[in-house]
Structure formats: structure tokens, C-alpha cells
Design an enzyme around this catalytic site. Structure first.
Site, short mmCIF file in Angstrom:
data_model
loop_
_atom_site.label_atom_id
_atom_site.label_comp_id
_atom_site.label_asym_id
_atom_site.label_seq_id
_atom_site.Cartn_x
_atom_site.Cartn_y
_atom_site.Cartn_z
N GLU A 34 -16.48 -73.54 55.08
CA GLU A 34 -17.25 -73.44 56.32
C GLU A 34 -18.75 -73.51 56.10
O GLU A 34 -19.53 -73.14 56.97
CB GLU A 34 -16.90 -72.12 57.04
N HIS A 82 -16.07 -69.75 50.47
CA HIS A 82 -15.79 -69.66 51.91
C HIS A 82 -16.85 -70.40 52.71
O HIS A 82 -16.53 -71.20 53.58
CB HIS A 82 -15.73 -68.19 52.35
#
Length: 249
Positions: free
Chosen positions: A165, A134
Site C-alpha cells: 500500500e 505493508h
């Protein structure tokens, strides 16, 4: 019943991977700690809201779960997060000033367990394994790089970790793959569940998915949509972290 365990994850709106990757761990906790009240909590307010609106499924956030424990007379509360890194979502839990277990990427020995697990790292010949994490703007994002470096130090030179991200992107990995003249790639999520990011950002046919980007660069791509919560070694690491705060050996 005076003791309780909250199993807290970011959460997901996908029922299938929720059962495989979150509920499976919750059930192991319930089986091991039969005398404890075990509650589920999701730290993502967006996921909690969507589930209530779309499915009429009411999942507590971490604050509500603690309140529910106290309402039921639970005096001794433990929280085991199912987060991957000690980032922003993990800090929501540590701010509650309760006994909180470690996230997945915390201890050197756990990194090594992951690196040497044949199921997590199943790989064909002449193939590279690319994990999608993530990622975060939190300093804990460096845990992904630490894990990749551990793979390489232990001789697994064709395993790479990027994130949606975080600091390292798929473009960074493409350069490394080309430098090593790799042609075949297996894509897997390095996330608890194979939810939105895995299904859309990683594996979809959209132009900006990792699969599409790699194929445009000429790689032969195999996709594996299994969240980390499905793997026995990952489940065992989380259970061990819970044991450590409860005081078992």
C-alpha cells in the site's frame, strides 16, 4: 505493582505467526521486566473484531489497554510498539500522551543492524532478495526507501523493498530486476508477522500475488514466510527501544 508495559502491534488473525512473531517478543519483555504488568494491545480494530467474532479471543486495543492498566492501579505506563514505521498505527499510540518507544525503522544504527544481519538477509548465489512491506499513504512510507538505499550503499545491490500500500510497487522492482538481468528471486515479508498480506498478496497462487507476477515475468521464485518478529535482531531492536524509554542503559 505500580508500573506497566503495553506491547502494541497492528495484530494478526493468524495464530501461528502471532505466537512466533508477537508472543515471542511479549515473552521477552515479561522475562526482562518481571516487576511490571505486561499487556498486549492490537491497534487494528478490524483484527480485534475478527478475533472476537471468530475465535472468541478478546484482545485489547491500545486505549482499552491503558484503561485496564489504570483500573489495576498502574501509575507508570510505558508503551512499546511493534510497528515497522512511524505511520498511522503508530500515531494512535503517540496520541495517548504516554512514554512510547520507537518503531523498528527509526534510527540509523538500527537500519545498519538489519542490513548486516545474515539471517534476515539470507540469500543464495545469483539471487535477489525482494521484501514486501505493508506500506502506507503516510509520509513515513519513505522509511522503506531509506532502508533499501542503505542496503545498496553498503554493497547489497540485489536487495529490494516494495510494499502493498505504499509508494514502490512490485512492478517497480520487476523493472530493476530485469535491468540487472537477475533470474532468481527470494520473496520475504518485511512485516512483523507473516499474516494475510504475506500469505495471500505475496506468496499465493492468485494471479495478482507477487509470486505469480514474478513468475509470469520469467523469474524463478523462492518464498520465505517468516515474519520479522521471528528474528533475534528484530526482537533485540524493539527491546532496546523499550529500554530507552524506561531509562535503562
Amino acid at each position: 505493582m505500580k508500573k506497566g508495559i503495553i506491547v502494541a502491534s497492528f495484530g494478526t488473525t493468524h495464530e501461528d505467526t502471532r505466537e512466533l512473531c508477537i508472543e515471542s517478543i511479549e515473552n521477552l519483555v515479561k522475562e526482562k521486566y518481571k516487576d511490571y504488568l505486561v499487556l498486549r494491545a492490537f491497534t487494528s480494530r478490524i483484527v480485534v473484531h475478527r478475533l472476537r467474532q471468530r475465535d472468541n479471543l478478546h484482545v485489547l486495543n491500545e486505549i482499552e489497554a491503558v484503561e485496564e492498566m489504570k483500573n489495576q492501579g498502574i501509575e507508570e505506563i510505558y508503551i512499546q510498539p511493534l510497528h515497522i514505521i512511524p505511520g498511522h498505527e503508530y500515531e494512535k499510540i503517540t496520541s495517548l500522551n504516554l512514554k512510547v518507544g520507537l518503531p523498528l525503522l527509526s534510527l540509523r544504527k538500527d537500519y545498519m543492524k538489519i542490513v548486516y544481519d545474515p539471517k534476515v538477509n539470507e540469500l543464495g548465489s545469483n539471487q535477489a532478495l525482494v521484501f514486501m512491506g505493508h506500506g502506507s499513504d503516510h509520509e513515513a512510507d519513505e522509511a522503506y526507501e531509506v532502508l533499501e538505499n542503505t542496503y545498496h550503499e553498503e554493497g547489497f545491490k540485489n536487495i529490494f523493498i516494495g510494499s502493498v500500500e505504499g509508494n514502490k510497487t512490485i512492478e517497480d522492482i520487476v523493472m530493476k530486476l530485469k535491468e540487472k538481468n537477475i533470474k532468481r528471486v527470494k520473496l520475504k515479508p518485511f512485516m512483523l508477522v507473516a499474516g494475510d498480506h504475506a500469505q495471500n498478496d505475496m506468496a499465493s497462487e492468485e494471479d495478482d500475488s507477487w509470486k505469480s507476477i514474478l513468475e509470469k515475468e520469467g523469474f524463478e521464485v523462492e518464498v520465505c514466510l517468516r515474519g520479522l518478529g521471528e528474528y533475534k535482531i528484530i526482537q533485540e531492536i524493539f527491546l532496546k527501544h523499550l529500554e530507552q524509554i524506561i531509562g535503562e542503559k
